[in-house]
Design a protein around this motif. Structure first.
Motif, PDB file in Angstrom:
ATOM      1  N   HIS A 270       0.817  -1.224   0.000  1.00 22.11           N
ATOM      2  CA  HIS A 270       0.000   0.000   0.000  1.00 22.11           C
ATOM      3  C   HIS A 270       0.848   1.271   0.000  1.00 22.11           C
ATOM      4  CE1 HIS A 270       0.738  -0.432   4.341  1.00 22.11           C
ATOM      5  NE2 HIS A 270       0.419   0.844   4.468  1.00 22.11           N
ATOM      6  N   ASP A 271       2.060   1.194   0.554  1.00 20.78           N
ATOM      7  CA  ASP A 271       2.901   2.401   0.624  1.00 20.78           C
ATOM      8  C   ASP A 271       4.026   2.374  -0.401  1.00 20.78           C
ATOM      9  OD1 ASP A 271       1.685   4.030   2.473  1.00 20.78           O
ATOM     10  OD2 ASP A 271       2.708   3.138   4.199  1.00 20.78           O
ATOM     11  N   HIS A 299       2.214  10.038  -2.231  1.00 22.94           N
ATOM     12  CA  HIS A 299       2.665   8.650  -2.360  1.00 22.94           C
ATOM     13  C   HIS A 299       1.548   7.744  -2.881  1.00 22.94           C
ATOM     14  CE1 HIS A 299       0.963   8.030   1.716  1.00 22.94           C
ATOM     15  NE2 HIS A 299       0.871   6.761   1.364  1.00 22.94           N
ATOM     16  N   HIS A 323      -6.230   4.002   0.371  1.00 23.93           N
ATOM     17  CA  HIS A 323      -6.102   3.681   1.800  1.00 23.93           C
ATOM     18  C   HIS A 323      -6.038   4.909   2.708  1.00 23.93           C
ATOM     19  CE1 HIS A 323      -1.671   4.039   1.161  1.00 23.93           C
ATOM     20  NE2 HIS A 323      -1.630   4.310   2.438  1.00 23.93           N
ATOM     21  N   HIS A 324      -5.930   6.110   2.138  1.00 26.50           N
ATOM     22  CA  HIS A 324      -5.974   7.321   2.975  1.00 26.50           C
ATOM     23  C   HIS A 324      -7.292   8.080   2.851  1.00 26.50           C
ATOM     24  CE1 HIS A 324      -1.992   7.344   4.746  1.00 26.50           C
ATOM     25  NE2 HIS A 324      -1.505   6.950   3.594  1.00 26.50           N
ATOM     26  N   ASP A 352      -3.756   0.587   8.985  1.00 24.31           N
ATOM     27  CA  ASP A 352      -2.667   1.547   8.823  1.00 24.31           C
ATOM     28  C   ASP A 352      -2.619   2.475  10.040  1.00 24.31           C
ATOM     29  OD1 ASP A 352      -0.603   2.636   7.292  1.00 24.31           O
ATOM     30  OD2 ASP A 352      -1.893   4.159   6.398  1.00 24.31           O
TER      31      ASP A 352
HETATM   32 FE   LIG Z   1       0.127   5.429   3.216  1.00 26.02          FE
END
Ligand SMILES: [Fe+2]
Ligand SMILES: [Fe+2]
Ligand SMILES: [Fe+2]
Length: 401
Positions: A270-271, A299, A323-324, A352
């Protein structure tokens, strides 16, 4: 979800090899250029050495700057920083199914013919041939970066001067022969030509075969996860933990097998976009400026771009990309609300945040899982999907972090 392990692992490794060379929004192409040169010099055991070349400096990902800068301007002060990268790299690569031999080649890629290399000062024939070839290809790329507009005659002189010191005379001569062919040398010095040259080199290499019955894709993504987390000392193990928590929640929600796998894999990467964010911003010990924070938020956009390079992973994009986003629409990048955010992304968002809260930071100690869960409950319906929070709390509370 029908995936072919050999093809998928190949796409993941090629993409990883590309992104670890991104520095301040431009690509140094160190790994791709070394891989192209390696393919030209290769004598036997082609795929093993080619894939080793693709990732030979993976173990240097935690260094403050790209490894090429330390090699261009050798400084005795930096030598300790460099010594461990072949070991770390080979350990990471050995975790990828069918890459044990490539890992050995990576381990020895800084050994030199005269026995003055590292990590174990092996000599001549004790150094695997693949490692010697990568040493030579690496040597050429370092000179291309060190001396602007270096000519063919100059590079030939440099190679001859290091024969039987850094690498064998015969390999040096093979490389010179290749560099002299047509326009090859003047083509490879130009970064613009690298993607095409790389494509051509790769078409001459068979991808290594993956044995049946192994979760090769999952294991390769775990190596990617470790690489992502190595860039930030405070995030050791973050991607792997997020992936495990997300999988546990997805199982508790009784999601279908394929969906659980996608969530687990998306958690691992995810990152991945963070690999393109400058380290001085990622690891800044003080509060980020508005501009720096904006850069970090990018990102997720980079995650999408990167994952597009590995078409087999297409179905992971929506899960990783959002995901954010927050349940109430106050997240980024699009401010999506409620069910407009993919289910997997809503699960990752909780995991997260939980992992960030329960991890150590320079400015605060880690929270206990119990307190972190209380905070998550308080944000239920705001940052997090209340339905998922119900499944997540009993799992996260019981974790020994
Ligand atoms: Fe992230
Ligand atoms: Fe290296
Ligand atoms: Fe290198």
């Amino acid at each position: 979800m029908k995936l072919y392990p050999t093809k998928t692992v190949d796409e993941i490794l090629t993409t990883l090899s590309y992104i670890i060379d991104i520095e301040n929004s431009r690509n140094l192409y160190h790994h791709w250029r070394v891989a192209i040169l390696t393919q030209k010099i290769l004598v036997s055991d082609k795929s093993t050495t080619f894939y080793a070349a693709l990732l030979h400096d993976l173990g240097s990902i935690g260094l403050p700057h790209h490894i090429i800068h330390y090699l261009i301007k050798p400084n005795p002060k930096n030598i300790n920083l460099l010594l461990s990268h072949p070991i770390i790299g080979s350990q990471l690569i050995s975790l990828i199914p069918s890459m044990e031999k490539s890992a050995q080649i990576v381990l020895n890629h800084h050994e030199t013919f005269d026995g003055k290399g590292y990590p174990t000062a092996k000599k001549a024939k004790d150094i695997p041939e693949g490692s010697q070839i990568i040493r030579l290809a690496d040597f050429i790329d370092i000179w291309i970066n060190k001396k602007k507009n270096i000519t063919l005659a100059e590079i030939v002189k440099k190679i001859k001067g290091s024969e039987n010191k850094e690498f064998s005379h015969s390999l040096g001569e093979k490389a010179i022969g290749e560099l002299r062919k047509k326009n090859f040398f003047y083509s490879i010095v130009n970064n613009k030509n690298i993607p095409n040259l790389f494509k051509e080199s790769k078409s001459k290499i068979y991808p290594f075969k993956i044995k049946r019955g192994i979760d090769a894709i999952g294991l390769t993504l775990e190596v990617v996860a470790q690489s992502i987390d190595m860039r930030q000392p405070f995030s050791a193990g973050h991607s792997l933990r997020v992936s495990c928590y997300a999988m546990a929640i997805a199982l508790a929600m009784k999601l279908e097998h394929d969906e659980v796998t996608k969530i687990k894999w998306a958690g691992l990467i995810h990152d991945i976009g963070k690999l393109t964010i400058p380290k001085n911003i990622l690891n800044k010990p003080t509060t980020l400026t508005k501009k720096e924070f904006q850069r970090v938020t990018q990102h997720v956009l980079m995650t999408e771009k990167i994952l597009r390079m590995a078409p087999s992973l297409e179905e992971l994009i929506p899960i990783a990309f959002y995901h954010h986003e927050h349940f109430n629409g106050k997240g980024y990048p699009y401010g999506l609300k409620k069910e407009n955010i993919p289910l997997g992304a809503r699960i990752l968002c909780i995991c997260d945040a939980f992992d960030a809260m329960t991890s150590n930071r320079p400015y605060r100690p880690p929270l206990s899982p119990w307190i972190a869960c209380e905070k998550i409950k308080a944000l239920s319906g705001k940052q997090f999907d209340p339905e998922i929070v119900k499944y997540a709390i009993p799992i996260l509370k019981s974790l020994g972090v």
